[in-house]
Every structure is written in C-alpha cells, then in structure tokens.
Scaffold this active site. Structure first.
Site, PDB file in Angstrom:
ATOM      1  CE  LYS A 281      -3.978  -1.792   2.607  1.00  0.00           C
ATOM      2  NZ  LYS A 281      -5.007  -1.541   1.578  1.00  0.00           N
ATOM      3  NE  ARG A 355     -10.995  -9.741  -2.104  1.00  0.00           N
ATOM      4  CZ  ARG A 355     -11.352  -8.807  -2.985  1.00  0.00           C
ATOM      5  NH1 ARG A 355     -11.759  -9.167  -4.193  1.00  0.00           N
ATOM      6  NH2 ARG A 355     -11.318  -7.533  -2.684  1.00  0.00           N
TER       7      ARG A 355
HETATM    8  N1  BES Z   1      -8.228  -3.746   4.324  1.00  0.00           N
HETATM    9  C1  BES Z   1      -8.347  -3.328   2.980  1.00  0.00           C
HETATM   10  C2  BES Z   1      -9.615  -2.540   2.711  1.00  0.00           C
HETATM   11  C3  BES Z   1      -9.642  -1.150   3.241  1.00  0.00           C
HETATM   12  C4  BES Z   1      -8.868  -0.169   2.667  1.00  0.00           C
HETATM   13  C5  BES Z   1     -10.479  -0.833   4.276  1.00  0.00           C
HETATM   14  C6  BES Z   1      -8.929   1.132   3.170  1.00  0.00           C
HETATM   15  C7  BES Z   1     -10.543   0.459   4.760  1.00  0.00           C
HETATM   16  C8  BES Z   1      -9.755   1.443   4.203  1.00  0.00           C
HETATM   17  C9  BES Z   1      -8.343  -4.519   2.066  1.00  0.00           C
HETATM   18  O1  BES Z   1      -7.574  -5.592   2.456  1.00  0.00           O
HETATM   19  C10 BES Z   1      -7.805  -4.051   0.755  1.00  0.00           C
HETATM   20  O2  BES Z   1      -6.674  -3.679   0.718  1.00  0.00           O
HETATM   21  N2  BES Z   1      -8.628  -4.096  -0.273  1.00  0.00           N
HETATM   22  C11 BES Z   1      -8.249  -3.629  -1.548  1.00  0.00           C
HETATM   23  C12 BES Z   1      -8.838  -4.564  -2.566  1.00  0.00           C
HETATM   24  C13 BES Z   1      -8.286  -4.356  -3.956  1.00  0.00           C
HETATM   25  C14 BES Z   1      -6.837  -4.765  -4.010  1.00  0.00           C
HETATM   26  C15 BES Z   1      -9.105  -5.191  -4.915  1.00  0.00           C
HETATM   27  C16 BES Z   1      -8.779  -2.224  -1.725  1.00  0.00           C
HETATM   28  O3  BES Z   1      -9.872  -1.919  -1.253  1.00  0.00           O
HETATM   29  O4  BES Z   1      -8.069  -1.413  -2.324  1.00  0.00           O
HETATM   30 MN    MN Z   2      -5.559  -5.390   1.848  1.00  0.00          MN
END
Ligand code: BES
Ligand code: MN
Ligand code: ZN
Length: 506
Positions: A281, A355
């Site tokens: 990230k 997931r």
């Molecule tokens: N934990 C995150 C989702 C999230 C991000 C929750 C920011 C709250 C604030 C999750 O694991 C994630 O990173 N999801 C990705 C999915 C994508 C790679 C398809 C996302 O939401 O960017």
């Molecule tokens: Mn994630």
C-alpha cells in the site's frame, strides 16, 4: 455501570446531575414540567428569556437549581418536535453523555424516557441511553504516560414517568448495558497497535474470555500446524510474509434450550496489520491498517455482549487472523493457492487478502451446520466510496437473512444497506489460470469481493457485512467505533427463543 430505574417525582431525586431534554418549541415534557413546578419555573424562564437554545444537541449546565434535590441541572436541546426521530434522539443523548463524562460526577439521573420518538417504546429508549453512557465514558489511555482524566460516571438513573414502563426500561437498559460493554471491548481491540494486537494476542483474548466466562464460552484455537493439516492454505498464504503466526479462533456459546439447535455464526476478518503485502500500500495513512481486524474485534464485542445478556441462542464465532506483510517468503502476485474448499485462487493482488482468510473460515463454518452465517470485514476501500462512513455494506445469498440484518440494524441504529450479488458480477472474477481470481477490477469492488466470498458459502444462509467505512474514524477523532456490535447483538437477540430479551418497536 449501573442503570437503576426510578418512577418518583424527579424533583425529589438526589443526584449529582439531573438531565432534562427540552424541545425547541412546544410544551415541556412530563419530567421537565415537574421540575419546573418545583424550581420556581427555572426551566420555563430560561427558555422564555432565550437563555437556553433548545437546538438539537445543545447542552447547558445549570450549577444550582432551587427546589431540587440535584446538585446540578443539565438541559439538553432536542430541536423541533416534528424532527425528533431515532437519529435526533441519539444525537441528544450523546451530547448529554458527552457533557456528563467531563463532569466531576459519579452519578446522573436522565429523563430521556419522556421523549416521544415515533414507533420507539420505552425499552428502546432505555437501551439507547445505556449504550450511549458506555460509549461516552470510553477512553483509550493504555499507552499515554499522562493519561487523560477518566470519567467518573458510574450510575445513571433512568427516570420513567409512567410506572407501567419501568420493567421495559429495566430490560432495555440491561440490553444497552451489555451492548455498550461489547462496543467498548471492540473499540479497545481495534485501537490496540499492530505490534501488540497480533493473531496470537487475539487467540489469547479468546482464551481469557472463555476462562472468565464460568463455562459459558468455550474456545478452540487452530495454530499454523493445525491449519496446514486441515488444508487452510488460503488463510495461511496471507501470513506467509509475516513473522507473526496466523490463527483460526473458534468461540462457542450455547444459550438455546436445545444444545443441538443449529447455531448462528459470526465470522470476523482479523488482519492485525494490512501492509498490502508484496502489492504494498502507499505510505500515507497506512497506520490505519491496524484497524483491519475490526471485523474480528466486532465478533469479540458481540460475544462480550452475548455473555452479558445471555440470550437463548446458540452461537459459534470464528476469527480468521493473520498479518499481511511483504517478505521473501510472502505470497506474490500471480501465485496460485488452494483453498480449504478445494477451489484454486490466482492471487492477482496480495492486498485483496481479507477474502483469502475469510474463504477458509467460511468453509470451516460448514462443519457446524449453521442456521446462518454472517461475516464481518473491513474488506474494501470501495465500500467507503459507495456508502461513505454511515452505512455498512450488506450482501447476502438469502433475502430473508438480508432483511433480518437490515431490521436489526434499524432497531440498533447501526444501519446497513443492501447491495446486489447478481450473477452478472461473478464473471469479473474469472481467471485464465485458476478457478477464480482474488480481484475483480475497479468496477463494483465491494460487490466483487462479496462475490468472491459467495463462492464459499453455498451450504448455508450467509450474509457479508463490509464495515470498511464504519469500523473506525480517521483524523482528529481517530479510533475504532465499535460498529457493528449493536447490529450483530440485535440480530442474535432477534433469533433467541424467548422474546423477553427482544428490544424493538412498539
Ligand atoms: N483492508 C483493505 C480494505 C480497506 C482499505 C479498508 C482502506 C478500509 C480502508 C483490504 O484488504 C484491501 O486492501 N482491499 C483492496 C482490494 C483491492 C486490491 C481489490 C482495496 O480496497 O483497495
Ligand atoms: Mn488489503
Ligand atoms: Zn485488508
């Protein structure tokens, strides 16, 4: 926290602070009228002279009130009578308890049961008051050398005007008390930093809760060896880049008269830190990914509430916990893993890890032959884009279950919004190399995450709650909210065989 109920004339109540809600226009409510009569029309005069503005959430403390047995009087604005619905009621109650929490007062007496809220009875109002009291006194001071002062409030007397309503108020406050405890337990787990709150820490918390429960809760912890043996390779693939070992945590509560009654299940995403893994990230705000275990925290919170309230329902709660980190051994984009269910998954983005831990937990859930399964997860940033920070995203393979959860959210005022899981979305998860991919592209990111989970939940009625937008606040108020503990607890209370513990509409 104690919540005694009193039907005596409020002017006679001995308390450190008497809290009186007031509408912007119209007559005083019954308790306020009695206080006004006893206090040389203090309240009426303050309003008439324009010294108190009863706009919603406005709070005014009057340090001395003649003719009353209270040390202080607190007026709380309710706004206009016509607009006094659930949201406004909660706002007024929260404002009052926010102010009470900063007073040097051990106790207060509140007259919120007087406030007319369409379709909401005395038990509902009492429940909201008790929950709000817990939320207001919460502080997270564990890591401060000089902790902020801790609120002293420990007893809130509920003033009830009509004698007949006191048992409803008592039952409502019992439930609000239990839910408030659950909410605050969830907030603490959420707020703990990732270097303290690890998967093993969560497992220890579960064991501690079972030990403290006098047999009401049992736990089983699956460590990495057990998960390997089981075949939960998808869950294990997420923690592969971390030095913290993954855990699957199972908690069981048997409250139904028939121990063999099919249990309801909660399954929480417990990523104790989500760096994104190799699909790292961006750095800005990455600290907030310590909150990526808030689904798990809400499961712990709901279990806390259930242990306090003891509804007649069987519950199995599961937490799937791992830390998502980049490392030489971490799962890489393009890797193909085998899930517990047997489906293969092409991991196109290691940041779509929630997931991957949930799918194995959802397969593990099959063995309990559940009546329903609800998973709770901070699953997608896209949920924030779709719904902002007010509604939890709800998806389900069963419309009745979806409606039950929406209803529970309305009653608890911890609301969710139903999103579609139509077949048309499923093809976004097609993979050239495996049974499915772990991401479905940018369109409808919340729904395709739900679609992914739906491939693992064909054996039981299932719903998914995406709490990415509702589980914590950012900015100055940064901290876990405790949502959706009250929704979950209400859902379980509604499933209980005795209607006694139900708090609902008139
Ligand atoms: N934990 C995150 C989702 C999230 C991000 C929750 C920011 C709250 C604030 C999750 O694991 C994630 O990173 N999801 C990705 C999915 C994508 C790679 C398809 C996302 O939401 O960017
Ligand atoms: Mn994630
Ligand atoms: Zn995540």
């Amino acid at each position: 926290m104690e919540f005694p109920v009193q039907t005596a004339n409020p002017a006679k109540i001995e308390t450190a602070c008497l809290v009186v809600p007031v509408f912007k226009d119209g007559d005083l409510l019954p308790a306020a009228t009695k206080l006004d009569d006893a206090s040389e029309r203090l309240i009426g005069q303050l309003i008439e002279r324009g010294d108190f503005d009863a706009r919603l959430g406005n709070v005014q403390l009057i340090p001395f009130a003649p003719g009353l047995n209270a040390d202080r009087l607190m007026l709380v604005g309710l706004g206009a009578r016509e607009t006094c619905q659930e949201g406004a009621f909660r706002k007024a109650v929260d404002a009052a308890f926010g102010a009470l929490a900063s007073l040097p007062a051990d106790d207060a007496a509140v007259a919120f049961n007087d406030v007319p809220v369409p379709d909401r009875a005395c038990d509902w109002k009492a429940r909201m008051v008790a929950e709000a009291a817990h939320r207001a006194i919460y502080r997270f001071n564990d890591f401060k050398s000089e902790p902020a002062p801790v609120p002293r409030l420990e007893r809130v007397t509920l003033l009830v005007s009509e004698g007949g309503d006191s048992s409803a108020a008592r039952e409502g406050s019992r439930i609000g008390d239990g839910i408030g405890q659950g909410i605050n337990a969830t907030r603490t787990l959420g707020n703990l930093p990732g270097n303290v709150c690890t998967p093993s820490y969560l497992a220890e918390r579960a064991e501690q809760m079972a030990a403290d429960s006098e047999g009401a809760l049992t736990t089983e912890i699956l460590d990495e060896a057990a998960l390997e043996e089981l075949g939960a390779h998808s869950l294990l693939s997420v923690g592969r880049g971390s030095v913290e070992p993954s855990r699957l945590i199972v908690m069981k509560y048997q409250g139904a008269d028939d121990p063999d009654e099919a249990p309801h299940m909660l399954v929480g995403k417990g990523i104790t830190f989500d760096s994104g893994g190799i699909s790292l990230k961006p750095g800005d705000g990455m600290d907030e990914m310590k909150f990526d275990m808030c689904g798990a925290a809400s499961v712990f919170g709901a279990v806390t509430s259930v242990l306090a309230i003891r509804p007649r329902v069987n519950l199995v709660a599961i937490v799937a916990s791992a830390e998502n980190m980049p490392d030489g051994r971490a799962t890489k984009p393009g890797d193909i893993i085998k899930t517990l269910k047997g489906l293969s998954v092409e991991v196109l983005n290691t940041d779509a890890e929630g997931r991957l831990v949930l799918c194995d937990a959802l397969t593990y859930a099959e063995r309990f032959e559940p009546a329903s399964v609800v998973d709770i997860a901070t699953l997608t940033g896209a949920a924030i884009i779709a719904l902002g920070h007010h509604a939890t995203g709800l998806m389900s393979n069963d419309d009745d279950l979806a409606l039950d959860l929406l209803d529970a959210g309305e009653t608890a005022w911890d609301r969710a919004w139903h999103m579609p899981l139509w077949d048309e979305y499923q093809e976004q998860l097609d993979s050239n190399f495996a049974d499915l991919a772990n991401i479905g592209g940018r369109p409808a990111g919340t729904i395709t995450a739900g679609c992914f989970l739906s491939r693992f939940t064909d054996k039981y009625p299932w719903a998914h709650l995406d709490i990415a937008g509702t589980a914590w606040h950012s900015g100055k108020q940064k901290g876990a909210t405790g949502r959706p503990v009250s929704l979950l607890t209400q859902y379980l209370l509604d499933r209980a065989s005795d209607s006694q513990v139900q708090v609902g509409e008139d």
